[in-house]
Design a protein around this motif. Structure first.
Motif, PDB file in Angstrom:
ATOM      1  N   PRO A 162      58.911  44.321  26.854  1.00  0.00           N
ATOM      2  CA  PRO A 162      60.219  43.929  26.575  1.00  0.00           C
ATOM      3  C   PRO A 162      60.465  42.536  27.300  1.00  0.00           C
ATOM      4  O   PRO A 162      61.058  41.618  26.886  1.00  0.00           O
ATOM      5  CB  PRO A 162      61.214  44.935  27.004  1.00  0.00           C
ATOM      6  N   ALA A 163      60.022  42.370  28.495  1.00  0.00           N
ATOM      7  CA  ALA A 163      60.249  41.121  29.377  1.00  0.00           C
ATOM      8  C   ALA A 163      59.589  40.099  28.681  1.00  0.00           C
ATOM      9  O   ALA A 163      59.903  38.880  28.353  1.00  0.00           O
ATOM     10  CB  ALA A 163      59.711  41.187  30.719  1.00  0.00           C
ATOM     11  N   THR A 164      58.162  40.263  28.078  1.00  0.00           N
ATOM     12  CA  THR A 164      57.440  39.052  27.544  1.00  0.00           C
ATOM     13  C   THR A 164      58.247  38.964  26.275  1.00  0.00           C
ATOM     14  O   THR A 164      58.281  37.621  25.978  1.00  0.00           O
ATOM     15  CB  THR A 164      56.085  39.504  27.197  1.00  0.00           C
ATOM     16  N   CYS A 165      58.518  39.786  25.483  1.00  0.00           N
ATOM     17  CA  CYS A 165      59.169  39.469  24.157  1.00  0.00           C
ATOM     18  C   CYS A 165      60.625  38.662  24.404  1.00  0.00           C
ATOM     19  O   CYS A 165      60.867  37.625  23.566  1.00  0.00           O
ATOM     20  CB  CYS A 165      59.468  40.649  23.509  1.00  0.00           C
ATOM     21  N   SER A 166      61.204  38.910  25.396  1.00  0.00           N
ATOM     22  CA  SER A 166      62.646  38.390  25.704  1.00  0.00           C
ATOM     23  C   SER A 166      62.117  36.892  26.108  1.00  0.00           C
ATOM     24  O   SER A 166      62.841  35.956  25.696  1.00  0.00           O
ATOM     25  CB  SER A 166      63.311  38.958  26.797  1.00  0.00           C
ATOM     26  N   ASN A 211      56.315  41.249  15.115  1.00  0.00           N
ATOM     27  CA  ASN A 211      54.845  41.755  15.332  1.00  0.00           C
ATOM     28  C   ASN A 211      54.376  41.644  16.992  1.00  0.00           C
ATOM     29  O   ASN A 211      53.601  42.477  17.302  1.00  0.00           O
ATOM     30  CB  ASN A 211      54.136  40.387  14.754  1.00  0.00           C
ATOM     31  N   LEU A 212      55.155  40.782  17.644  1.00  0.00           N
ATOM     32  CA  LEU A 212      54.991  41.020  19.077  1.00  0.00           C
ATOM     33  C   LEU A 212      55.360  42.318  19.629  1.00  0.00           C
ATOM     34  O   LEU A 212      54.425  42.615  20.569  1.00  0.00           O
ATOM     35  CB  LEU A 212      55.563  39.778  19.655  1.00  0.00           C
ATOM     36  N   ARG A 213      56.407  42.571  19.430  1.00  0.00           N
ATOM     37  CA  ARG A 213      56.734  43.924  19.648  1.00  0.00           C
ATOM     38  C   ARG A 213      56.298  45.154  19.428  1.00  0.00           C
ATOM     39  O   ARG A 213      55.752  45.967  19.976  1.00  0.00           O
ATOM     40  CB  ARG A 213      58.141  43.951  19.590  1.00  0.00           C
ATOM     41  N   ALA A 238      50.883  31.296  20.948  1.00  0.00           N
ATOM     42  CA  ALA A 238      51.040  32.910  20.506  1.00  0.00           C
ATOM     43  C   ALA A 238      51.441  32.667  19.027  1.00  0.00           C
ATOM     44  O   ALA A 238      51.091  33.249  18.288  1.00  0.00           O
ATOM     45  CB  ALA A 238      51.687  33.712  21.303  1.00  0.00           C
ATOM     46  N   LEU A 239      52.700  31.916  19.045  1.00  0.00           N
ATOM     47  CA  LEU A 239      53.179  31.735  17.614  1.00  0.00           C
ATOM     48  C   LEU A 239      52.379  31.124  16.770  1.00  0.00           C
ATOM     49  O   LEU A 239      52.311  31.791  15.594  1.00  0.00           O
ATOM     50  CB  LEU A 239      54.460  31.076  17.715  1.00  0.00           C
ATOM     51  N   PHE A 240      51.665  30.065  17.062  1.00  0.00           N
ATOM     52  CA  PHE A 240      50.772  29.149  16.139  1.00  0.00           C
ATOM     53  C   PHE A 240      49.598  30.044  15.750  1.00  0.00           C
ATOM     54  O   PHE A 240      48.751  30.125  14.646  1.00  0.00           O
ATOM     55  CB  PHE A 240      50.462  27.978  16.524  1.00  0.00           C
ATOM     56  N   THR A 261      62.521  29.790   6.464  1.00  0.00           N
ATOM     57  CA  THR A 261      63.124  28.906   7.771  1.00  0.00           C
ATOM     58  C   THR A 261      62.206  29.154   8.881  1.00  0.00           C
ATOM     59  O   THR A 261      61.517  30.094   9.008  1.00  0.00           O
ATOM     60  CB  THR A 261      64.673  29.179   7.995  1.00  0.00           C
ATOM     61  N   LEU A 262      62.440  28.280   9.752  1.00  0.00           N
ATOM     62  CA  LEU A 262      61.808  28.364  11.147  1.00  0.00           C
ATOM     63  C   LEU A 262      62.098  29.693  11.826  1.00  0.00           C
ATOM     64  O   LEU A 262      61.446  30.401  12.272  1.00  0.00           O
ATOM     65  CB  LEU A 262      62.261  27.146  12.097  1.00  0.00           C
ATOM     66  N   GLN A 263      63.513  29.975  11.572  1.00  0.00           N
ATOM     67  CA  GLN A 263      63.929  31.125  12.399  1.00  0.00           C
ATOM     68  C   GLN A 263      63.410  32.429  11.609  1.00  0.00           C
ATOM     69  O   GLN A 263      63.211  33.555  12.298  1.00  0.00           O
ATOM     70  CB  GLN A 263      65.411  31.255  12.329  1.00  0.00           C
ATOM     71  N   THR A 264      63.181  32.411  10.471  1.00  0.00           N
ATOM     72  CA  THR A 264      62.627  33.752   9.831  1.00  0.00           C
ATOM     73  C   THR A 264      61.457  34.083  10.188  1.00  0.00           C
ATOM     74  O   THR A 264      60.914  35.100  10.577  1.00  0.00           O
ATOM     75  CB  THR A 264      62.533  33.534   8.273  1.00  0.00           C
ATOM     76  N   ASP A 265      60.460  32.902  10.366  1.00  0.00           N
ATOM     77  CA  ASP A 265      59.077  33.002  10.821  1.00  0.00           C
ATOM     78  C   ASP A 265      59.036  33.657  12.228  1.00  0.00           C
ATOM     79  O   ASP A 265      58.294  34.366  12.731  1.00  0.00           O
ATOM     80  CB  ASP A 265      58.352  31.827  10.723  1.00  0.00           C
ATOM     81  N   LEU A 266      60.082  33.035  13.105  1.00  0.00           N
ATOM     82  CA  LEU A 266      59.998  33.347  14.416  1.00  0.00           C
ATOM     83  C   LEU A 266      60.496  34.747  14.661  1.00  0.00           C
ATOM     84  O   LEU A 266      60.003  35.639  15.293  1.00  0.00           O
ATOM     85  CB  LEU A 266      61.222  32.598  15.276  1.00  0.00           C
TER      86      LEU A 266
END
Length: 306
Positions: A22-26, A13-15, A81-83, A2-7
């Motif tokens: 933490p601010a960027t991840c949030s 991975n970002l964290r 960044a996601l793509f 699902t889209l959420q699983t990939d997110l």
């Protein structure tokens, strides 16, 4: 997946893989959650199906929601960044956000009138030449999203009531054809009949003063402000507000950002992205289906002034 699983995997991975703060991840998490909801509303359930058009419309929707250029730039950075991660994971073949830029910061959009406020503004009372003229120019501003200079520069020969179109000269001397809604056609027909009381036979201007001269931009601005005050609109109304109302209402109804961009004659709109050319039949179809006053006529009618 699902889209959420990939997110979730991307944010993990970002964290942990890139040691983002933490601010960027949030912030990225919030931005991408809104993007995911936007895509799911469009029945998109795979990142590989996302196109530049989806990203453009998402940015425009966020812009209309009041996000600043800086916030939109951050949202686009999160999508890129996601793509980038999805490309490395071989989940997609390209980044649809690669060439999209956010609106510039420090340039807030003008306020749009509500549809009911526009209806009140264009209901100019009276049947004399001045009232017919003012009703026609108000209808034309909102019907076709014209710039002040475009409306002031219109000639009688630029309007074709039979074809329901107007030919306008925009910025950079770019000419475009715009559709006329039913209310604007009726108002223009009334004005063209009344115009003969003021116009010399060789006067080309569509909108003229009682002295028979082309109505200046300043005079047009004054007429718009006059009727806004007289008809009780609760804000300072100017021609560009009607143009912005046209774009906002049409975009909200149709969701077709590229068509609205073409109708406005913009090199860019909201995202500053230049879109592919759309043929006029498509634009007219979007306009007819979506514009609040595309089919309705409007009666009318008195006041003094230029």
């Amino acid at each position: 997946m699902t889209l959420q699983t990939d997110l979730d995997r991307f944010l993990d991975n970002l964290r942990n893989g890139r040691n983002a703060s933490p601010a960027t991840c949030s912030e990225y998490g919030r931005d991408l959650a809104r993007f995911r909801a936007f895509l799911e509303h469009d029945a998109i359930d795979d990142w590989s199906a996302v196109t530049a058009d989806h990203v453009q419309r998402f940015v425009a929707a966020e812009h209309r929601r009041g996000l600043s250029g800086r916030s939109l730039a951050r949202s686009l950075a999160a999508i890129r960044a996601l793509f980038g991660w999805l490309l490395r994971e071989n989940r997609v073949r390209f980044d649809p956000a690669a060439d999209i830029r956010p609106p510039r910061s420090g340039r807030p959009l003008p306020h749009a009138l509500e549809v009911e406020e526009v209806e009140r503004l264009v209901s100019v009372p009276g049947t004399g030449p001045r009232e017919c003229r003012d009703r026609a120019l108000l209808e034309l501003f909102y019907s076709s999203g014209l710039r002040l200079a475009e409306l002031a520069g219109l000639d009688v020969t630029g309007v074709d009531l039979g074809e329901a179109t107007a030919r306008v000269l925009g910025k950079g001397q770019r000419e475009r054809i715009v559709p006329l809604g039913g209310a604007a056609r009726k108002a223009l027909g009334d004005w063209l009949r009344a115009r003969s009381e003021w116009a010399d036979a060789d006067e080309p201007a569509l909108f003229i003063s009682a002295r028979g001269q082309r109505l200046s931009r300043r005079a047009i601005q004054a007429r718009v402000a006059h009727w806004a005050r007289r008809l009780g609109l609760p804000r300072n109304v100017h021609p560009h507000m009607l143009r912005h109302s046209f774009a906002t209402h049409l975009l909200e109804s149709s969701g077709d950002l590229r068509a609205v961009q073409e109708l406005l004659g913009h090199a860019d709109i909201a995202t500053t992205q230049i879109y592919t050319h759309l043929d006029f039949s498509h634009l007219a179809d979007v306009y007819e289906r979506a514009h609040p006053r595309a089919r309705r006529g409007n009666g009318g009618s008195s006041d003094g002034g230029e």
